[in-house]
Each structure stands twice: as structure tokens, then as C-alpha cells.
Design a protein around this motif. Sequence first.
Motif, mmCIF file in Angstrom:
data_model
loop_
_atom_site.group_PDB
_atom_site.id
_atom_site.type_symbol
_atom_site.label_atom_id
_atom_site.label_comp_id
_atom_site.label_asym_id
_atom_site.label_seq_id
_atom_site.Cartn_x
_atom_site.Cartn_y
_atom_site.Cartn_z
ATOM 1 N N SER A 121 66.143 25.767 40.936
ATOM 2 C CA SER A 121 64.974 26.024 39.962
ATOM 3 C C SER A 121 65.013 24.837 38.947
ATOM 4 C CB SER A 121 65.623 27.166 39.275
ATOM 5 O OG SER A 121 65.520 28.461 40.133
ATOM 6 N N VAL A 122 65.930 24.194 38.681
ATOM 7 C CA VAL A 122 66.351 23.188 37.716
ATOM 8 C C VAL A 122 65.340 22.083 38.107
ATOM 9 C CG1 VAL A 122 67.834 21.191 36.946
ATOM 10 C CG2 VAL A 122 68.626 23.592 37.105
ATOM 11 N N GLU A 123 65.192 21.519 39.407
ATOM 12 C CA GLU A 123 64.438 20.549 40.146
ATOM 13 C C GLU A 123 62.955 20.784 39.529
ATOM 14 O OE1 GLU A 123 64.849 17.192 40.572
ATOM 15 O OE2 GLU A 123 66.920 17.687 39.824
ATOM 16 N N GLY A 163 70.264 25.068 41.685
ATOM 17 C CA GLY A 163 69.716 23.567 41.582
ATOM 18 C C GLY A 163 68.325 23.577 41.761
ATOM 19 N N ARG A 196 62.021 20.561 35.971
ATOM 20 C CA ARG A 196 61.940 19.234 35.833
ATOM 21 C C ARG A 196 60.430 18.476 36.535
ATOM 22 N NH1 ARG A 196 62.182 14.067 36.821
ATOM 23 N NH2 ARG A 196 63.276 12.672 35.588
ATOM 24 N N ARG A 221 70.498 23.653 31.914
ATOM 25 C CA ARG A 221 71.623 23.986 32.895
ATOM 26 C C ARG A 221 72.907 24.423 32.435
ATOM 27 N NH1 ARG A 221 72.125 19.047 36.534
ATOM 28 N NH2 ARG A 221 69.918 19.635 37.357
ATOM 29 N N PHE A 267 69.292 28.582 34.259
ATOM 30 C CA PHE A 267 68.984 28.459 35.732
ATOM 31 C C PHE A 267 70.043 29.002 36.543
ATOM 32 C CE2 PHE A 267 66.558 24.767 33.660
ATOM 33 C CZ PHE A 267 65.471 25.278 33.560
ATOM 34 N N VAL A 283 66.406 19.766 30.722
ATOM 35 C CA VAL A 283 67.015 20.388 31.999
ATOM 36 C C VAL A 283 68.390 20.325 31.886
ATOM 37 C CG1 VAL A 283 67.011 20.032 34.480
ATOM 38 C CG2 VAL A 283 64.679 19.634 33.126
ATOM 39 N N GLN A 284 69.049 19.313 31.668
ATOM 40 C CA GLN A 284 70.660 19.359 31.536
ATOM 41 C C GLN A 284 71.099 20.360 30.534
ATOM 42 O OE1 GLN A 284 72.648 17.716 33.560
ATOM 43 N NE2 GLN A 284 74.365 19.070 32.905
#
Length: 63
Positions: free
Chosen positions: A49-51, A47, A54, A39, A44, A35-36
Motif C-alpha cells: 500500500s505504501v509503494e 508495504g 508513492r 507509514r 497503511f 509516505v514515511q
Amino acid sequence: MQYEKISPTEAEHVAKAVEQENERASYEALIDYVVQSARDAQMFCTGESVEEARRHLCQTIFN
């Protein structure tokens, strides 16, 4: 110093539980890395969308 005696079966269960905890921690670290990295590569937009990504990866792997 006295040690509690546990049966081989109990020892096996404890060892398996520890192994599963370590495996889960490894997967979570891998997911965080992916994910990092995504990012950082700006895959993405937000934020949120990132979560969401995950959460989806965790659900897929752990369920």
C-alpha cells in the motif's frame, strides 16, 4: 585553463535543466517524507500500500 564558450541561450537551457532536476529531487524527497510519515503513523497496513501510494503521488506530480 580554457573554458568552452557557450551562448547565452545554451547557458539558459542548461540552467533550466538543472533547476528542473533540483525541483524533481525536491518533490521526490517530499513524497518520500510524506509516505514515511504515513507509514510511521500506521496509516497503511502493508508495504504494498505504501509503494502504491508513492507511485500514485509521483505520477500525479510528474505527469
